[in-house]
Structures are given as structure tokens and as C-alpha cells.
Design a protein around this motif. Structure first.
Motif, mmCIF file in Angstrom:
data_model
loop_
_atom_site.group_PDB
_atom_site.id
_atom_site.type_symbol
_atom_site.label_atom_id
_atom_site.label_comp_id
_atom_site.label_asym_id
_atom_site.label_seq_id
_atom_site.Cartn_x
_atom_site.Cartn_y
_atom_site.Cartn_z
ATOM 1 N N VAL A 11 0.914 -1.210 -0.017
ATOM 2 C CA VAL A 11 0.138 -0.150 -0.213
ATOM 3 C C VAL A 11 0.960 1.287 -0.030
ATOM 4 N N ALA A 12 0.604 2.130 -0.923
ATOM 5 C CA ALA A 12 1.370 3.221 -1.065
ATOM 6 C C ALA A 12 0.980 4.577 -0.427
ATOM 7 N N SER A 13 -0.190 4.605 -0.115
ATOM 8 C CA SER A 13 -0.610 5.879 0.607
ATOM 9 C C SER A 13 -2.019 5.330 1.568
ATOM 10 N N ASP A 14 -2.562 6.458 2.259
ATOM 11 C CA ASP A 14 -3.371 6.286 3.062
ATOM 12 C C ASP A 14 -4.700 6.719 2.622
ATOM 13 N N GLU A 15 -4.962 6.727 1.494
ATOM 14 C CA GLU A 15 -6.059 7.086 1.017
ATOM 15 C C GLU A 15 -7.123 6.049 1.048
ATOM 16 N N TRP A 16 -6.829 4.893 1.244
ATOM 17 C CA TRP A 16 -7.881 3.640 1.483
ATOM 18 C C TRP A 16 -8.628 3.916 2.506
ATOM 19 N N ARG A 17 -8.230 4.624 3.619
ATOM 20 C CA ARG A 17 -8.827 4.907 4.669
ATOM 21 C C ARG A 17 -10.120 5.535 4.586
ATOM 22 N N ILE A 99 -14.021 -6.142 -3.113
ATOM 23 C CA ILE A 99 -13.904 -5.714 -1.585
ATOM 24 C C ILE A 99 -12.488 -6.123 -1.434
ATOM 25 N N TRP A 100 -11.791 -5.137 -1.173
ATOM 26 C CA TRP A 100 -10.215 -4.894 -0.814
ATOM 27 C C TRP A 100 -9.924 -4.997 0.704
ATOM 28 N N GLU A 101 -9.011 -6.121 1.322
ATOM 29 C CA GLU A 101 -8.829 -6.260 2.366
ATOM 30 C C GLU A 101 -7.583 -5.771 2.646
ATOM 31 N N VAL A 102 -7.231 -4.682 3.672
ATOM 32 C CA VAL A 102 -6.333 -3.869 4.059
ATOM 33 C C VAL A 102 -5.662 -4.352 5.486
ATOM 34 N N ASP A 103 -4.617 -5.036 5.291
ATOM 35 C CA ASP A 103 -3.953 -5.423 6.742
ATOM 36 C C ASP A 103 -2.986 -4.342 6.966
ATOM 37 N N VAL A 104 -3.198 -3.762 8.234
ATOM 38 C CA VAL A 104 -1.920 -2.838 8.913
ATOM 39 C C VAL A 104 -1.434 -3.770 9.977
ATOM 40 N N SER A 130 -6.082 3.607 -6.672
ATOM 41 C CA SER A 130 -4.747 4.483 -6.868
ATOM 42 C C SER A 130 -3.794 4.337 -5.473
ATOM 43 N N TRP A 131 -4.490 3.921 -4.592
ATOM 44 C CA TRP A 131 -3.597 3.989 -3.208
ATOM 45 C C TRP A 131 -2.673 2.733 -3.201
ATOM 46 N N LEU A 132 -2.710 1.882 -4.145
ATOM 47 C CA LEU A 132 -1.686 0.631 -4.178
ATOM 48 C C LEU A 132 -0.521 0.859 -4.606
ATOM 49 N N GLY A 133 0.391 0.179 -4.056
ATOM 50 C CA GLY A 133 1.811 0.115 -4.506
ATOM 51 C C GLY A 133 2.499 -0.970 -5.339
ATOM 52 N N ALA A 134 3.528 -1.657 -5.193
ATOM 53 C CA ALA A 134 3.967 -2.735 -6.001
ATOM 54 C C ALA A 134 3.160 -3.852 -5.516
ATOM 55 N N GLU A 135 2.747 -4.772 -6.657
ATOM 56 C CA GLU A 135 2.201 -6.012 -6.519
ATOM 57 C C GLU A 135 3.325 -6.993 -6.220
ATOM 58 N N VAL A 136 2.847 -7.653 -4.864
ATOM 59 C CA VAL A 136 3.690 -8.833 -4.381
ATOM 60 C C VAL A 136 3.130 -10.237 -4.456
ATOM 61 N N GLU A 159 9.053 -0.935 1.444
ATOM 62 C CA GLU A 159 8.797 0.368 0.708
ATOM 63 C C GLU A 159 7.583 1.411 1.197
ATOM 64 N N LEU A 160 7.513 1.638 2.391
ATOM 65 C CA LEU A 160 6.304 2.423 2.778
ATOM 66 C C LEU A 160 6.993 4.117 2.500
ATOM 67 N N SER A 161 5.881 4.598 2.277
ATOM 68 C CA SER A 161 6.245 6.054 2.204
ATOM 69 C C SER A 161 5.377 6.862 2.924
ATOM 70 N N TYR A 162 4.534 6.493 3.840
ATOM 71 C CA TYR A 162 3.795 7.202 4.730
ATOM 72 C C TYR A 162 3.622 6.445 6.220
ATOM 73 N N SER A 163 3.041 7.171 6.858
ATOM 74 C CA SER A 163 2.732 6.486 8.252
ATOM 75 C C SER A 163 1.166 5.980 8.304
ATOM 76 N N PRO A 164 1.086 4.475 8.293
ATOM 77 C CA PRO A 164 -0.147 4.276 8.162
ATOM 78 C C PRO A 164 -1.232 4.453 9.267
ATOM 79 N N PHE A 165 -0.670 5.366 10.335
ATOM 80 C CA PHE A 165 -1.633 5.577 11.459
ATOM 81 C C PHE A 165 -1.730 7.221 11.436
#
Length: 165
Positions: A11-17, A99-104, A130-136, A159-165
Motif C-alpha cells: 500500500v503506497a498511501s493512506d487514501e484507502w482509509r 472488496i479489498w482487505e487492507v491489513d495494517v 490509486s493507493w496501491l503500491g507494488a504487486e507482491v 517500501e512504505l512512504s507514509y505512516s499508516p496511522f
């Protein structure tokens, strides 16, 4: 028996929130871990528990057997687990029919944020948020099974570029 077909992304940004539900706190531990199969126990918000067996056939698809189990049994199994207990909060985010599952992740893997989408067929092509990063997908380093037994890694490794909280 169910089939699990999923794609996985950093995940490349916190826009998913903005579209996320309130989340479910998960603790999970592995009882058995082999290259092509695993058995895990999972506690959900410390009120429900499941035992899951997954068997891979080398593609995006895995056989998955899941069963609700008593909370006391789950805690006993977790005390006998291999490696680390995975700590994470799972959020569901609806995006264009999927439905996307985002695990923090917390605990030993604090800072890691991964998004997964379950598919009904390997050929499904969900619109990628748009908030996705690299596919793994298929990278074993991002499987919970690996994370439970691997050396600890830093946030920079994910490769996180933001704080998830």
C-alpha cells in the motif's frame, strides 16, 4: 472446500482509509508450516476463532479449509505455535465491485501495510485503486506464513512512504 484466489499489493498511501470499515483486530499463529501448505489459528477481536488449512498448487489459487473453533481451543493452539504471532488490523474497502482487505500490521511487523483482493477466477481483472503500491502476488516474503517465521525487517524493506496511522 473453498478455493482462494487472490492478488496482493503493498500500500503506497493512506487514501484507502476514506472508504474503510472500522476494522477487525486479528492475531494469527501457525501450527504447521511447509512450502506448499499451512495450518493456522486466528483470533478475531478476541471474540471468535478459526482454524484454517491452506494447500497451494503453485498458482494464485489455493485450497482452503476453514472452521470455527472454540476461543479456548484457539488460545491453546496459539501457545503451541511455530514462530511469531502475527498482529494486524484488517479493514475492508469496497472499490468498483471488489472488496479489498487492507491489513495494517503491528507487533514485529509494525509499519507493513498490505492490500489483498479475492477473485472468483484467476482471469479477473479488478480496477486497481490509486493507493496501491507494488504487486507482491506470489512473493513468499509477503505471506503471513513467511512473516511468522522470518527474521524481522524494517519499514524501509516494505517500501512504505507514509505512516499508516
Amino acid at each position: 472446500m473453498a478455493k482462494e484466489i487472490e492478488r496482493k499489493f503493498l500500500v503506497a498511501s493512506d487514501e484507502w482509509r476514506d472508504g474503510a470499515d472500522t476494522g477487525t483486530r486479528l492475531l494469527q499463529a501457525y501450527i504447521v508450516t511447509m512450502d506448499d501448505r499451512s495450518a493456522r489459528v486466528r483470533l478475531m477481536d478476541d471474540t471468535r476463532a478459526r482454524l484454517t488449512v491452506k494447500i497451494s498448487n503453485g498458482s494464485m489459487t489455493r485450497d482452503e479449509f476453514e472452521y470455527d473453533i472454540p476461543l479456548a481451543d484457539a488460545k491453546e493452539l496459539m501457545s503451541k505455535a511455530i514462530g511469531l504471532t502475527i498482529e494486524k488490523t484488517r479493514y475492508e474497502v469496497k472499490h468498483r465491485g471488489f472488496i479489498w482487505e487492507v491489513d495494517v500490521y503491528g507487533g514485529a511487523h509494525d509499519g507493513l501495510v498490505i492490500a489483498e483482493v479475492e477473485l472468483s477466477a484467476e482471469g479477473d481483472t479488478p480496477d486497481l485503486p490509486s493507493w496501491l503500491g507494488a504487486e507482491v502476488t506470489g512473493d513468499p516474503h509477503y505471506s503471513n506464513q513467511y512473516l511468522s517465521t522470518s527474521p524481522l525487517v524494517s519499514k524501509a524493506d516494505h517500501e512504505l512512504s507514509y505512516s499508516p496511522f
